[in-house]
Design a protein around this motif. Structure first.
Motif, PDB file in Angstrom:
ATOM      1  N   LEU A 189       0.829  -1.201   0.000  1.00 14.67           N
ATOM      2  CA  LEU A 189       0.000   0.000   0.000  1.00 14.67           C
ATOM      3  C   LEU A 189       0.868   1.258   0.000  1.00 14.67           C
ATOM      4  O   LEU A 189       0.641   2.176  -0.770  1.00 14.67           O
ATOM      5  N   VAL A 190       1.879   1.278   0.866  1.00 15.21           N
ATOM      6  CA  VAL A 190       2.729   2.469   0.977  1.00 15.21           C
ATOM      7  C   VAL A 190       3.510   2.698  -0.315  1.00 15.21           C
ATOM      8  O   VAL A 190       3.709   3.826  -0.732  1.00 15.21           O
ATOM      9  N   ASP A 191       3.905   1.616  -0.989  1.00 14.65           N
ATOM     10  CA  ASP A 191       4.708   1.720  -2.203  1.00 14.65           C
ATOM     11  C   ASP A 191       3.857   1.857  -3.472  1.00 14.65           C
ATOM     12  O   ASP A 191       4.377   2.148  -4.530  1.00 14.65           O
ATOM     13  N   SER A 192       2.543   1.674  -3.358  1.00 16.22           N
ATOM     14  CA  SER A 192       1.662   1.688  -4.521  1.00 16.22           C
ATOM     15  C   SER A 192       1.618   3.062  -5.184  1.00 16.22           C
ATOM     16  O   SER A 192       1.629   4.097  -4.517  1.00 16.22           O
ATOM     17  N   ASN A 193       1.521   3.060  -6.518  1.00 20.51           N
ATOM     18  CA  ASN A 193       1.404   4.314  -7.262  1.00 20.51           C
ATOM     19  C   ASN A 193       0.055   4.985  -7.016  1.00 20.51           C
ATOM     20  O   ASN A 193      -0.105   6.173  -7.251  1.00 20.51           O
ATOM     21  N   ASP A 194      -0.925   4.200  -6.578  1.00 19.47           N
ATOM     22  CA  ASP A 194      -2.267   4.736  -6.330  1.00 19.47           C
ATOM     23  C   ASP A 194      -2.381   5.453  -4.992  1.00 19.47           C
ATOM     24  O   ASP A 194      -3.364   6.135  -4.734  1.00 19.47           O
ATOM     25  N   THR A 195      -1.387   5.279  -4.120  1.00 17.42           N
ATOM     26  CA  THR A 195      -1.438   5.928  -2.806  1.00 17.42           C
ATOM     27  C   THR A 195      -1.107   7.404  -2.963  1.00 17.42           C
ATOM     28  O   THR A 195      -0.019   7.760  -3.404  1.00 17.42           O
ATOM     29  N   THR A 196      -2.064   8.256  -2.585  1.00 16.71           N
ATOM     30  CA  THR A 196      -1.892   9.701  -2.715  1.00 16.71           C
ATOM     31  C   THR A 196      -1.654  10.320  -1.346  1.00 16.71           C
ATOM     32  O   THR A 196      -1.825   9.662  -0.318  1.00 16.71           O
ATOM     33  N   PHE A 197      -1.292  11.595  -1.356  1.00 18.16           N
ATOM     34  CA  PHE A 197      -1.114  12.323  -0.102  1.00 18.16           C
ATOM     35  C   PHE A 197      -2.392  12.258   0.730  1.00 18.16           C
ATOM     36  O   PHE A 197      -2.360  11.981   1.925  1.00 18.16           O
ATOM     37  N   GLU A 198      -3.518  12.477   0.077  1.00 19.62           N
ATOM     38  CA  GLU A 198      -4.803  12.461   0.765  1.00 19.62           C
ATOM     39  C   GLU A 198      -5.087  11.097   1.386  1.00 19.62           C
ATOM     40  O   GLU A 198      -5.569  11.008   2.519  1.00 19.62           O
TER      41      GLU A 198
END
Length: 175
Positions: free
Chosen positions: A1-10
């Motif tokens: 999750l932390v490394d995923s490209n989909d994880t945004t600042f929000e």
């Protein structure tokens, strides 16, 4: 999750990932479990890498509006500052990967809280010249890349305290 490209600042803020990683890191260090340290510091590294990427895109250092930066960025990641002392402790770890990732996380922390914002936000940097011999002794002397990064961090911290070269020169020849 932390490394995923989909994880945004929000999503990092909404999911409370900073607090979750902080909890795991503190638990691992305080209870001296050391089984998960490598994975947790890696999570912190990726998390901070994402936050730094967001910071670069949203807040260029050339024209930083300090009020906006504090309100919309730093107010949401202030809890990252609690990792400063934990990362300093991890420099004593005998695992070079943990040392290097701790080092990079320290650099990110220093960049998130530039001079002039640290006092406003109550961020305390607990580091003094007395820490240097102990920290250098624990470093993997074979890995100069890590060693130089850590010395650079020490230099930044001590320059903020105004005595970098005088304090570091007995320990390293390349500053």
């Amino acid at each position: 999750l932390v490394d995923s490209n989909d994880t945004t600042f929000e999503s990092i803020i909404e999911l409370g990932l900073i607090d979750k990683v902080n909890y795991l890191l503190k638990k691992d260090i305080i209870e001296e479990i050391n089984i998960y340290t490598e994975y947790v510091i890696e999570m912190l590294y990726y998390l901070m890498f994402k936050l730094n990427d967001y910071k670069k895109k949203k807040y260029s250092s050339n024209n930083l509006d300090k009020d906006d930066y504090k309100k919309h960025f730093l107010s949401k990641i202030i809890n990252i500052a609690s990792n400063f002392d934990l990362c300093i402790k991890l420099l004593r770890c005998q695992n070079p990967k943990i040392q290097e990732e701790s080092c990079v996380c320290l650099i990110f922390i220093m960049q998130f809280f530039p001079e002039g914002l640290t006092e406003d936000l109550g961020v305390k940097v607990h580091f003094s010249s007395e820490n240097i011999p102990d920290l250098l002794k624990g470093l993997d002397s074979q890995c100069m890349k890590i060693h130089k990064k850590i010395i650079k961090i020490f230099q930044w911290i001590l320059e903020y305290q105004r005595d970098a070269i005088a304090v570091l020169s007995p320990y390293v020849s390349y500053i």
